[in-house]
Design a protein around this motif. Structure first.
Motif, mmCIF file in Angstrom:
data_model
loop_
_atom_site.group_PDB
_atom_site.id
_atom_site.type_symbol
_atom_site.label_atom_id
_atom_site.label_comp_id
_atom_site.label_asym_id
_atom_site.label_seq_id
_atom_site.Cartn_x
_atom_site.Cartn_y
_atom_site.Cartn_z
ATOM 1 N N GLY A 1 29.056 43.411 35.680
ATOM 2 C CA GLY A 1 28.599 42.573 36.788
ATOM 3 C C GLY A 1 29.733 42.403 37.791
ATOM 4 N N GLY B 1 30.147 42.973 40.891
ATOM 5 C CA GLY B 1 29.954 42.534 42.274
ATOM 6 C C GLY B 1 30.691 43.443 43.239
ATOM 7 N N ILE C 1 35.955 42.407 43.514
ATOM 8 C CA ILE C 1 37.042 41.444 43.739
ATOM 9 C C ILE C 1 38.079 41.515 42.611
ATOM 10 C CG2 ILE C 1 37.562 38.953 43.759
ATOM 11 C CD1 ILE C 1 34.884 38.613 45.309
ATOM 12 N N ASP C 2 37.593 41.799 41.396
ATOM 13 C CA ASP C 2 38.523 41.826 40.257
ATOM 14 C C ASP C 2 38.896 43.226 39.803
ATOM 15 O OD1 ASP C 2 38.652 38.953 39.896
ATOM 16 O OD2 ASP C 2 36.543 39.115 39.339
ATOM 17 N N LEU D 1 30.577 47.789 36.603
ATOM 18 C CA LEU D 1 29.136 48.063 36.593
ATOM 19 C C LEU D 1 28.397 46.903 37.243
ATOM 20 C CD1 LEU D 1 28.644 49.328 32.910
ATOM 21 C CD2 LEU D 1 29.335 50.638 34.936
ATOM 22 N N ASP D 2 27.413 47.249 38.058
ATOM 23 C CA ASP D 2 26.604 46.194 38.676
ATOM 24 C C ASP D 2 25.205 46.734 38.962
ATOM 25 O OD1 ASP D 2 27.527 43.359 40.177
ATOM 26 O OD2 ASP D 2 25.616 44.216 40.859
ATOM 27 N N ASP E 1 23.309 45.808 41.400
ATOM 28 C CA ASP E 1 23.021 45.776 42.838
ATOM 29 C C ASP E 1 23.791 46.911 43.531
ATOM 30 O OD1 ASP E 1 22.861 45.284 45.566
ATOM 31 O OD2 ASP E 1 22.989 43.103 45.332
ATOM 32 N N MET F 1 26.308 46.066 46.232
ATOM 33 C CA MET F 1 27.602 45.600 45.698
ATOM 34 C C MET F 1 28.486 46.800 45.330
ATOM 35 S SD MET F 1 27.955 42.324 45.615
ATOM 36 C CE MET F 1 26.942 40.878 45.877
ATOM 37 N N ILE G 1 24.634 50.298 37.480
ATOM 38 C CA ILE G 1 24.082 50.333 36.126
ATOM 39 C C ILE G 1 23.741 48.912 35.676
ATOM 40 C CG2 ILE G 1 24.756 50.677 33.692
ATOM 41 C CD1 ILE G 1 26.242 53.201 34.618
ATOM 42 N N ASP G 2 22.604 48.789 34.998
ATOM 43 C CA ASP G 2 22.163 47.508 34.446
ATOM 44 C C ASP G 2 22.985 47.178 33.195
ATOM 45 O OD1 ASP G 2 20.781 45.397 33.213
ATOM 46 O OD2 ASP G 2 18.816 46.225 33.716
ATOM 47 N N ALA G 3 23.490 45.959 33.137
ATOM 48 C CA ALA G 3 24.294 45.534 31.983
ATOM 49 C C ALA G 3 23.499 45.577 30.678
ATOM 50 C CB ALA G 3 24.820 44.117 32.216
ATOM 51 N N ASN G 4 22.180 45.632 30.791
ATOM 52 C CA ASN G 4 21.348 45.688 29.587
ATOM 53 C C ASN G 4 21.274 47.087 28.979
ATOM 54 O OD1 ASN G 4 20.296 42.905 29.414
ATOM 55 N ND2 ASN G 4 19.525 43.411 31.454
ATOM 56 N N GLU H 1 32.569 38.068 34.826
ATOM 57 C CA GLU H 1 32.694 36.764 35.487
ATOM 58 C C GLU H 1 31.423 36.475 36.278
ATOM 59 O OE1 GLU H 1 36.486 36.115 37.166
ATOM 60 O OE2 GLU H 1 35.811 34.472 38.443
ATOM 61 N N LEU I 1 28.325 36.608 35.442
ATOM 62 C CA LEU I 1 27.170 37.495 35.216
ATOM 63 C C LEU I 1 26.136 36.825 34.324
ATOM 64 C CD1 LEU I 1 25.623 40.272 35.072
ATOM 65 C CD2 LEU I 1 26.962 40.693 33.002
ATOM 66 N N HIS J 1 22.798 35.333 35.134
ATOM 67 C CA HIS J 1 21.786 36.186 35.759
ATOM 68 C C HIS J 1 20.963 36.972 34.745
ATOM 69 C CE1 HIS J 1 23.319 35.453 39.780
ATOM 70 N NE2 HIS J 1 24.534 35.668 39.323
ATOM 71 N N VAL J 2 21.375 37.003 33.491
ATOM 72 C CA VAL J 2 20.665 37.845 32.521
ATOM 73 C C VAL J 2 19.745 36.985 31.650
ATOM 74 C CG1 VAL J 2 22.438 39.628 32.497
ATOM 75 C CG2 VAL J 2 22.573 37.743 30.859
HETATM 76 C C1 LIG Z 1 27.916 35.851 41.041
HETATM 77 S S1 LIG Z 1 28.106 37.630 41.143
HETATM 78 C C2 LIG Z 1 29.726 37.811 40.413
HETATM 79 C C3 LIG Z 1 30.403 39.086 40.840
HETATM 80 C C4 LIG Z 1 31.845 39.252 40.313
HETATM 81 N N1 LIG Z 1 31.870 39.290 38.854
HETATM 82 C C5 LIG Z 1 32.732 38.147 40.817
HETATM 83 O O1 LIG Z 1 33.053 37.236 40.050
HETATM 84 O O2 LIG Z 1 33.101 38.212 41.993
HETATM 85 C C6 LIG Z 1 27.017 38.209 39.832
HETATM 86 C C7 LIG Z 1 26.874 39.711 39.827
HETATM 87 O O3 LIG Z 1 26.141 40.104 38.662
HETATM 88 C C8 LIG Z 1 25.300 41.190 39.023
HETATM 89 N N2 LIG Z 1 24.226 41.315 38.042
HETATM 90 C C9 LIG Z 1 23.176 40.481 37.820
HETATM 91 N N3 LIG Z 1 22.407 40.940 36.824
HETATM 92 C C10 LIG Z 1 22.978 42.095 36.386
HETATM 93 C C11 LIG Z 1 22.650 43.045 35.382
HETATM 94 N N4 LIG Z 1 21.568 42.913 34.608
HETATM 95 N N5 LIG Z 1 23.471 44.107 35.209
HETATM 96 C C12 LIG Z 1 24.572 44.264 35.987
HETATM 97 N N6 LIG Z 1 24.926 43.403 36.969
HETATM 98 C C13 LIG Z 1 24.139 42.334 37.168
HETATM 99 C C14 LIG Z 1 24.837 40.829 40.424
HETATM 100 O O4 LIG Z 1 24.340 41.949 41.127
HETATM 101 C C15 LIG Z 1 26.106 40.254 41.025
HETATM 102 O O5 LIG Z 1 26.878 41.224 41.681
#
Ligand SMILES: C[S@@+](CC[C@H](N)C(=O)[O-])C[C@H]1O[C@@H](n2cnc3c(N)ncnc32)[C@H](O)[C@@H]1O
Length: 97
Positions: A14, A16, A19-20, A37-38, A40, A43, A65-68, A83, A85, A88-89
């Protein structure tokens, strides 16, 4: 806590806009690799542009790629971070070791 060393492969789930992942490049060095991996694609595009701008494309890769469904074996990485993530899951506890 990730005990990152030069030459390690580290995952940012996740990631994004990267940034990290970009700062992590300094820790793994030229022979290491950071994979972000993200889900979106926008992103991922921003993160990859940032990697180009910072000159770290040799060791930082961002993938849509989906984290799932992570296409890596669990021992592929030396460490993993995530961080903001889990909110959102659907089943966040599935990611706990
Ligand atoms: C609040 S942002 C945090 C981004 C980054 N980790 C940071 O701290 O700056 C949450 C991120 O999780 C991603 N995300 C949400 N569900 C996800 C999934 N199933 N697989 C991968 N990424 C996912 C979103 O697209 C988004 O970029």
């Amino acid at each position: 806590m990730m005990h990152i060393q030069v030459g390690h492969r580290d995952l940012d789930l996740g990631c994004g806009p990267g940034i990290d992942t970009i700062p992590l490049a300094q820790f793994v060095g030229r022979n290491g690799q950071v994979i972000g991996l993200d889900i979106d694609n926008k992103m991922i595009e921003v993160a990859n542009k940032k990697a180009i701008d910072e000159g770290v494309t040799d060791r930082v890769i961002h993938k849509h790629i989906d984290a799932n469904s992570i296409p890596y074996h669990s021992d592929h990485f030396n460490s993993c971070r995530s961080e903001r993530l889990l909110q959102h899951v659907a089943i966040p506890w599935a990611y706990l070791i």
